[in-house]
Design an enzyme around this catalytic site. Structure first.
Site, PDB file in Angstrom:
ATOM      1  N   CYS A 120     -22.493 -10.726  -5.447  1.00 22.14           N
ATOM      2  CA  CYS A 120     -22.773 -12.085  -4.968  1.00 22.14           C
ATOM      3  C   CYS A 120     -23.833 -12.071  -3.849  1.00 22.14           C
ATOM      4  O   CYS A 120     -24.982 -11.759  -4.109  1.00 22.14           O
ATOM      5  CB  CYS A 120     -21.473 -12.768  -4.546  1.00 22.14           C
ATOM      6  N   HIS A 163     -18.217 -11.922  -8.990  1.00 24.99           N
ATOM      7  CA  HIS A 163     -17.299 -11.120  -8.166  1.00 24.99           C
ATOM      8  C   HIS A 163     -16.435 -10.232  -9.063  1.00 24.99           C
ATOM      9  O   HIS A 163     -15.409 -10.701  -9.567  1.00 24.99           O
ATOM     10  CB  HIS A 163     -16.382 -12.040  -7.343  1.00 24.99           C
ATOM     11  N   GLU A 184     -14.416  -8.084  -8.185  1.00 30.76           N
ATOM     12  CA  GLU A 184     -13.144  -7.736  -7.534  1.00 30.76           C
ATOM     13  C   GLU A 184     -12.049  -8.767  -7.765  1.00 30.76           C
ATOM     14  O   GLU A 184     -10.899  -8.502  -7.458  1.00 30.76           O
ATOM     15  CB  GLU A 184     -13.370  -7.530  -6.021  1.00 30.76           C
ATOM     16  N   GLY A 242      10.320  -4.455  10.725  1.00 30.32           N
ATOM     17  CA  GLY A 242       9.269  -4.882   9.804  1.00 30.32           C
ATOM     18  C   GLY A 242       8.874  -3.707   8.904  1.00 30.32           C
ATOM     19  O   GLY A 242       9.238  -2.555   9.166  1.00 30.32           O
ATOM     20  N   VAL A 243       8.105  -4.034   7.855  1.00 32.08           N
ATOM     21  CA  VAL A 243       7.785  -3.023   6.848  1.00 32.08           C
ATOM     22  C   VAL A 243       7.033  -1.827   7.453  1.00 32.08           C
ATOM     23  O   VAL A 243       7.380  -0.673   7.221  1.00 32.08           O
ATOM     24  CB  VAL A 243       6.958  -3.651   5.703  1.00 32.08           C
ATOM     25  N   THR A 259       9.034   0.484   9.799  1.00 29.90           N
ATOM     26  CA  THR A 259      10.110   1.145   9.053  1.00 29.90           C
ATOM     27  C   THR A 259       9.550   2.295   8.212  1.00 29.90           C
ATOM     28  O   THR A 259      10.097   3.399   8.202  1.00 29.90           O
ATOM     29  CB  THR A 259      10.839   0.127   8.143  1.00 29.90           C
TER      30      THR A 259
END
Ligand code: XMP
Length: 606
Positions: free
Chosen positions: A80, A172, A174, A228-229, A232
């Site tokens: 782009c 794009h 992606e 939180g992820v 942890t």
């Protein structure tokens, strides 16, 4: 092990991160580079991808970035905006030549390694106003976009120069709407740049275990565990590397957590085999004491951040953390200034910058084993480490916790500008068969990239979801001073909404915790927890029925990285259950569903 690497130049946060994620999915390590990074930062890459940009145009003004990349002897592709820049740099022309937005057909001309394995016509996704209308002498057209009858619409939708090793595509690759976008990215990475796929989560895990062991030596590690992820996964990884006896965890309850959350976090670390050295500090009294009587949202945030630092410093001193290595769950987007949500990390930034931590960083005593990973990769790593899926799928929760979901008020109606918009609101209400009432309080929003502290409108009546969303878009777009619409789920149509004086108290927090718990349970019961990205429940001190109770607003959203969001339509049965449960709580006078996308509303209300 040394991996082949690709650089992605970040001209627009989300696009660049998406590209890097997709390259990594191919087994090749990709890193984000900023446009102004010095040329030395681009050494050691096998190829460079220039991302698209949501706001920049290659037409007109000269774009600013390190153009010395064009002197490097590595392949470069632009998507782009990047495509237009490459064309321009080598003597092509970019003009306003009619916009293309959404799905388009690309007709590929001849055979080229960039499009190996693709058909002659491919569905691609376009989003551009400007186009490449001419290319320099060394470039050839590799494809053009077509109109419905197959004739050329935009020439030079794909260009390339094999002698220069420079390529560009207007679309794009992606995004998922470019059906074979992954193949195009793989073709660039493997066929054109000659990379070898060597980067995998399994390999990463092994490398990290070895590197953590080497860095830790015979010392101990200290980690702040929020539940939180990220923290942890970091905890389990480090525990796996050095053994749980040498990992000290600290969990702080700031009094702004969800119902029973701290107890669950403590239990979780026990279940994960990391309970040996888990320290727990109940600092709720300190936080609530510091917040007493405070109404202003920004002041609340600041107080929560500052108190966090005070508590952390005191606990760290008590536990003697200077003697340990400090581990942090910092992930890749946290380290990139223009990407991700900068504000989402204020609390993290705060405790990353406490003097004691600054000192430890200077002494090389901090480890961040997730610093190369995106969130999806952290989850994948967590899965490999055997962390239960429900822990890895947890919704993001803001650092200030329920503190930003408990609206304060001085008890005075804030009706500035509301009388003047009455007729405009009435007209929209009539058009959609809804009753529209502006509320005498404000919430945060974002309009044209700027913060907008404006009024919500309460819509009452029955309408299709589509109409509710459309009415919201018309009102927030056309009626001045309104940034949000909520849909009344209470019984009857409220005549007035009376603001009540309210600050942060344990009683109000407990009430919000109950309402939030009912909402989260309902999401799980209806199997919507994973589909919904985040769902704040907000307590608003507005009395809708004269009983002195407050209004609860539920805000389920879908989002990619919290930069934008759309509201979620919940099933009728779930709404009925919420009505029953939430309106049944003592101290609640109303219930509403937030219909607003971001922009113009933010995800949180404060
Ligand atoms: P907004 O409300 O700006 O939120 O649309 C975007 C994302 O950031 C989270 N958020 C925060 N996270 N400290 C945090 O750690 C904060 O002060 C904060 N404010 C918002 C929010 O929950 C959403 O995921």
């Amino acid at each position: 092990m040394d991996h082949d690497r690709i650089a992605v130049i970040d001209f627009g946060g989300q696009y660049a991160h998406l590209i890097a994620t997709k390259v990594r999915r191919q087994g090749v390590f990709a890193e984000i580079r900023q446009p102004e990074d010095p040329i030395e930062a681009f050494a050691d890459y096998r190829g460079i991808i220039i991302s698209g940009s949501p706001s920049l145009s290659a037409y007109g003004e000269d774009s600013r970035y390190t153009k010395a990349i064009y002197d490097l002897d590595v392949p470069i592709v632009g998507f782009c905006f990047g495509h237009q820049e490459i064309a321009k740099h080598y003597g092509g022309k970019v003009k306003h030549a009619g916009r293309e937005w959404g799905r388009a057909d690309l007709r590929i001309q001849g055979e080229h390694p960039l499009f190996a394995g693709l058909g002659p016509v491919e569905q691609v996704w376009m989003s551009h106003y400007d186009s490449v209308v001419d290319v320099g002498p060394e470039f050839q057209e590799l494809g053009y976009s077509t109109t419905a009858d197959g004739s050329p619409q935009h020439r030079y939708a794909a260009i390339g120069s094999d002698s220069l090793k420079r390529y560009g595509v207007q679309f794009h690759p992606e995004v998922d709407d470019t059906v074979n976008g992954d193949q195009i990215i793989a073709n660039f990475v493997f066929r054109i740049c000659g990379c070898t796929a060597s980067w995998s989560m399994e390999g990463y895990l092994e490398e990290q275990l070895a590197s953590i062991r080497a860095q830790v030596g015979d010392r101990s590690v200290f980690l702040l565990a929020s539940g939180g992820v990220d923290s942890t996964v970091a905890a389990v990884l480090i525990g796996r590397a050095v053994g749980s006896e040498r990992l000290h965890l600290l969990h702080i309850d700031n009094g702004l957590m969800r119902k029973d959350e701290s107890a669950q976090v403590v239990a979780l670390f026990g279940d994960l085999g990391l309970g040996d050295n888990l320290h727990f500090a109940d600092a709720s009294a300190e936080f609530l004491g510091a917040l007493e009587g405070v109404v202003d949202p920004e002041r609340k945030r600041r107080i929560i951040g500052d108190t966090f630092i005070d508590v952390f410093q005191a606990e760290a001193a008590r536990l003697g953390i200077e003697n340990h290595l400090l581990a942090q769950g910092t992930i890749y987007p946290d380290t990139i200034e223009t990407g991700g949500t900068v504000r989402a990390d204020t609390i993290k930034t705060h405790h990353n910058r406490v003097p004691i931590i600054e000192e430890m960083i200077a002494q090389g005593k901090v480890i961040e084993p997730l610093v190369d990973l995106y969130k999806v990769e952290v989850r994948e790593l967590g899965e490999r480490l055997g962390i239960p899926p429900e822990v890895l799928a947890r919704h993001p929760f803001p650092g200030p916790g329920l503190g930003v979901r408990l609206l304060g008020n001085d008890g005075q109606p804030d009706r500035e500008g509301l009388d003047a918009i009455g007729p405009a609101l009435e007209a929209v209400g009539e058009r959609f068969g809804l009753h529209a009432m502006p509320l005498p309080i404000r919430s945060v929003g974002v309009k044209a990239d700027l913060r907008a502290y404006e009024h919500p409108v309460l819509l009452s009546g029955s309408a299709s979801w589509q109409d509710l969303v459309e009415a919201t878009s018309v009102i927030t777009g056309d009626v001045p001073g309104i940034n949000r619409c909520i849909w009344n789920l209470g019984r009857g149509v409220p005549e007035v909404a009376i603001p009540m004086a309210a600050t942060v108290t344990r009683e109000r927090l407990d009430l919000l915790r109950e309402a939030d718990h009912l909402v989260m349970e309902a999401l799980r019961r209806h199997d919507l927890y994973d589909d919904v990205w985040q769902c704040p429940t907000v307590l608003v001190p507005l009395d809708l029925d004269g009983t002195g109770g407050e209004l609860v607003v539920v805000r389920p959203i879908r989002s990619q990285r919290a930069m934008t969001a759309t509201s979620v339509d919940l099933p009728v049965k779930m709404l009925d259950e919420l009505r029953e449960g939430v309106l049944g709580l003592e101290g609640i006078s109303g219930l509403a569903l937030d219909l607003t996308s971001k922009p113009p509303g933010t995800i949180e209300w404060e």
